[in-house]
Motif scaffolding. Structure first.
Motif, mmCIF file in Angstrom:
data_model
loop_
_atom_site.group_PDB
_atom_site.id
_atom_site.type_symbol
_atom_site.label_atom_id
_atom_site.label_comp_id
_atom_site.label_asym_id
_atom_site.label_seq_id
_atom_site.Cartn_x
_atom_site.Cartn_y
_atom_site.Cartn_z
ATOM 1 N N ASN A 1 -1.333 2.115 9.618
ATOM 2 C CA ASN A 1 -1.390 1.248 8.424
ATOM 3 C C ASN A 1 -1.558 -0.215 8.828
ATOM 4 O O ASN A 1 -2.357 -0.946 8.251
ATOM 5 C CB ASN A 1 -0.098 1.362 7.604
ATOM 6 N N VAL A 2 -0.748 -0.632 9.791
ATOM 7 C CA VAL A 2 -0.790 -2.033 10.226
ATOM 8 C C VAL A 2 -2.152 -2.339 10.862
ATOM 9 O O VAL A 2 -2.767 -3.371 10.580
ATOM 10 C CB VAL A 2 0.370 -2.330 11.209
ATOM 11 N N MET B 1 -4.971 -11.306 -1.183
ATOM 12 C CA MET B 1 -3.824 -10.472 -1.575
ATOM 13 C C MET B 1 -2.534 -11.291 -1.518
ATOM 14 O O MET B 1 -1.659 -11.163 -2.388
ATOM 15 C CB MET B 1 -3.737 -9.244 -0.655
ATOM 16 N N PHE C 1 -13.172 -9.293 -0.978
ATOM 17 C CA PHE C 1 -11.838 -8.698 -0.928
ATOM 18 C C PHE C 1 -11.970 -7.193 -0.726
ATOM 19 O O PHE C 1 -12.842 -6.551 -1.311
ATOM 20 C CB PHE C 1 -11.090 -8.983 -2.233
ATOM 21 N N LEU D 1 -7.316 -1.718 -0.276
ATOM 22 C CA LEU D 1 -6.843 -0.739 0.702
ATOM 23 C C LEU D 1 -6.180 0.446 0.024
ATOM 24 O O LEU D 1 -5.462 0.282 -0.960
ATOM 25 C CB LEU D 1 -5.795 -1.380 1.611
ATOM 26 N N ARG E 1 4.019 -10.563 6.951
ATOM 27 C CA ARG E 1 3.120 -9.540 7.486
ATOM 28 C C ARG E 1 3.887 -8.536 8.331
ATOM 29 O O ARG E 1 4.876 -8.851 8.993
ATOM 30 C CB ARG E 1 1.976 -10.167 8.284
ATOM 31 N N LYS E 2 3.423 -7.290 8.266
ATOM 32 C CA LYS E 2 4.013 -6.223 9.082
ATOM 33 C C LYS E 2 3.478 -6.289 10.504
ATOM 34 O O LYS E 2 2.319 -6.651 10.686
ATOM 35 C CB LYS E 2 3.646 -4.856 8.499
ATOM 36 N N PRO E 3 4.226 -5.863 11.483
ATOM 37 C CA PRO E 3 5.644 -5.514 11.415
ATOM 38 C C PRO E 3 6.473 -6.787 11.331
ATOM 39 O O PRO E 3 6.233 -7.736 12.067
ATOM 40 C CB PRO E 3 5.895 -4.757 12.724
ATOM 41 N N ALA F 1 1.012 -4.781 5.405
ATOM 42 C CA ALA F 1 -0.049 -4.839 6.417
ATOM 43 C C ALA F 1 -1.340 -5.365 5.808
ATOM 44 O O ALA F 1 -2.266 -5.714 6.527
ATOM 45 C CB ALA F 1 -0.291 -3.441 6.991
ATOM 46 N N ASP F 2 -1.408 -5.411 4.480
ATOM 47 C CA ASP F 2 -2.615 -5.920 3.810
ATOM 48 C C ASP F 2 -2.536 -7.443 3.782
ATOM 49 O O ASP F 2 -2.037 -8.047 2.836
ATOM 50 C CB ASP F 2 -2.704 -5.356 2.387
ATOM 51 N N ILE F 3 -3.036 -8.053 4.857
ATOM 52 C CA ILE F 3 -2.782 -9.480 5.089
ATOM 53 C C ILE F 3 -3.902 -10.385 4.589
ATOM 54 O O ILE F 3 -3.927 -11.566 4.901
ATOM 55 C CB ILE F 3 -2.561 -9.746 6.590
ATOM 56 N N GLN F 4 -4.819 -9.840 3.803
ATOM 57 C CA GLN F 4 -5.940 -10.672 3.327
ATOM 58 C C GLN F 4 -5.401 -11.855 2.518
ATOM 59 O O GLN F 4 -4.497 -11.677 1.680
ATOM 60 C CB GLN F 4 -6.855 -9.840 2.445
ATOM 61 N N ALA G 1 -12.942 -8.161 5.465
ATOM 62 C CA ALA G 1 -12.995 -9.044 4.295
ATOM 63 C C ALA G 1 -13.546 -10.417 4.686
ATOM 64 O O ALA G 1 -14.343 -11.008 3.964
ATOM 65 C CB ALA G 1 -11.609 -9.185 3.685
ATOM 66 N N ARG G 2 -13.123 -10.914 5.843
ATOM 67 C CA ARG G 2 -13.626 -12.226 6.301
ATOM 68 C C ARG G 2 -15.110 -12.131 6.649
ATOM 69 O O ARG G 2 -15.888 -13.033 6.360
ATOM 70 C CB ARG G 2 -12.835 -12.697 7.530
ATOM 71 N N VAL H 1 -3.904 4.163 0.954
ATOM 72 C CA VAL H 1 -3.099 4.751 2.023
ATOM 73 C C VAL H 1 -4.022 5.648 2.851
ATOM 74 O O VAL H 1 -4.668 6.539 2.305
ATOM 75 C CB VAL H 1 -1.947 5.599 1.436
ATOM 76 N N GLY I 1 -4.755 -2.539 8.168
ATOM 77 C CA GLY I 1 -4.612 -3.771 7.397
ATOM 78 C C GLY I 1 -5.332 -4.916 8.080
ATOM 79 O O GLY I 1 -6.046 -5.694 7.442
ATOM 80 N N THR J 1 0.849 -1.201 0.000
ATOM 81 C CA THR J 1 0.000 0.000 0.000
ATOM 82 C C THR J 1 0.882 1.247 0.000
ATOM 83 O O THR J 1 1.385 1.664 1.029
ATOM 84 C CB THR J 1 -0.923 -0.008 1.241
ATOM 85 N N ASP K 1 -8.712 -6.940 6.986
ATOM 86 C CA ASP K 1 -8.734 -8.396 6.869
ATOM 87 C C ASP K 1 -9.975 -8.951 7.590
ATOM 88 O O ASP K 1 -10.655 -9.832 7.073
ATOM 89 C CB ASP K 1 -7.448 -8.975 7.467
#
Lengths: 121, 210
Positions: free
Chosen positions: B19-20, A89, B36, B39, A103-105, A83-86, B30-31, B41, B23, A56, B27
């Motif tokens: 951001n984390v 993706m 989907f 995302l 995955r972040k961090p 961080a976009d852990i779907q 999305a679940r 910024v 994210g 991102t 998720d």
């Protein structure tokens, strides 16, 4: 000869997070990019062995970078750190050629395990 | 100097923590929706109480807002407001896959907001070595809403009755774009100045590690 590494993330802290846990073998020749466009510029003009890539980001995102790498036929081992852990993706970036999704961090042991798995440790 | 003016490094660190958190909230979303979520910024800005009142009052139509208090260690606390535009809140039933009359629109909005707020803040808290507890979410409407019932507080009344004083809030603009739908919601974190100072101190500790 040390491997050349590019870390691409729009966050200064995230770039530092990766930088501080890089193993010695990868820490000697590191370049930084703050968005996907910068990363593609470096990848198109230099030989980079390993790319740590955020997803991102402004300008060109991580998926755009992976598509650019594929279209240009660039050889580089890409580790996505996002961080976009779907799950969708994660599948998408692996389909586009990334070696792994972290995955972040990102944690030291996780990074090392993936690097080892791909012969970089 | 305004104590809430973060330095460039503090802002960058806060952005990355957010951001984390975003994210992981996405998720979960999305679940929950079995789809989907694209995302973007997130943008983070500090907004004044006047800005918030003006924004709410300038809405010609009702704005649905879900408010939920959060409390952590080290004096970190506040109120999270999830603000939906009418065009988006009306489509939530489709988005959530509920059958007609299965749940009221109000219950659907509260369901969704609770997931987004608690996931976001839990991840945010864990990154700053904190832990949050929450009050029950409340659905509010803007004071000029035609949908408001006598049991619902208006946003302005609710904000005025917070147990803490705040002059500046942190506004995190989140855009969730789902495969077949898109909706926007703004997450506004009302945080008292003392808590923001504590957050800045925690951020400084994190930055010292780098």
């Amino acid at each position: 000869m040390s491997l050349s590494v590019l870390i691409c993330d729009d966050s200064n802290m995230a770039r530092k997070q990766v930088l501080r846990i890089l193993p010695e073998a990868l820490a000697d020749n590191v370049q930084l990019a703050t968005n996907g466009a910068e990363a593609l510029e470096v990848l198109n003009s230099q030989n980079i062995d390993v790319l740590f890539l955020d997803l991102t980001m402004p300008v060109v995102d991580g998926v755009g970078v992976l598509q650019g790498i594929k279209e240009a036929g660039i050889t580089v081992k890409v580790f996505v750190i996002s961080a976009d852990i779907q799950p969708e993706m994660q599948t998408k970036v692996l389909d586009l050629g990334a070696k792994a999704f972290l995955r972040k961090p990102v944690q030291l042991d996780v990074l090392n395990s993936h690097l080892e798995q791909h012969g970089l440790l | 100097m305004n104590k809430l003016n973060f330095t460039e490094d503090q802002q960058d660190c806060l952005q990355e923590i957010i951001n984390v958190a975003m994210g992981q909230a996405s998720d979960q979303l999305a679940r929950y929706l079995d789809t989907f979520v694209y995302l973007k910024v997130p943008s983070i800005e500090q907004v004044s109480s006047k800005y918030l009142s003006d924004t709410i009052n300038s809405e010609a139509q009702s704005v649905a807002v879900v408010s939920q208090g959060f409390f952590g260690y080290e004096g970190i606390r506040g109120e999270a407001l999830l603000m939906y535009q009418p065009k988006d809140s009306d489509r939530l039933a489709d988005l959530l896959g509920y059958e007609p009359d299965e749940l009221s629109v109000e219950e659907q909005i509260i369901d969704l907001s609770s997931i987004l707020t608690t996931t976001f803040l839990n991840v945010f808290a864990s990154q700053i070595n904190n832990q949050m507890s929450y009050s029950a979410p409340r659905l509010l409407f803007s004071s000029n809403s035609e949908n408001k019932t006598s049991s619902q507080s208006s946003i302005s009344e609710h904000i005025e009755h917070q147990s803490f004083n705040w002059d500046v809030a942190l506004k995190v603009k989140i855009t969730y774009q789902v495969t077949d739908y898109s909706f926007n919601c703004d997450m506004v974190l009302l945080i008292p100045e003392s808590a923001i100072i504590n957050i800045a101190a925690v951020i400084d500790r994190i930055l010292e590690e780098y």
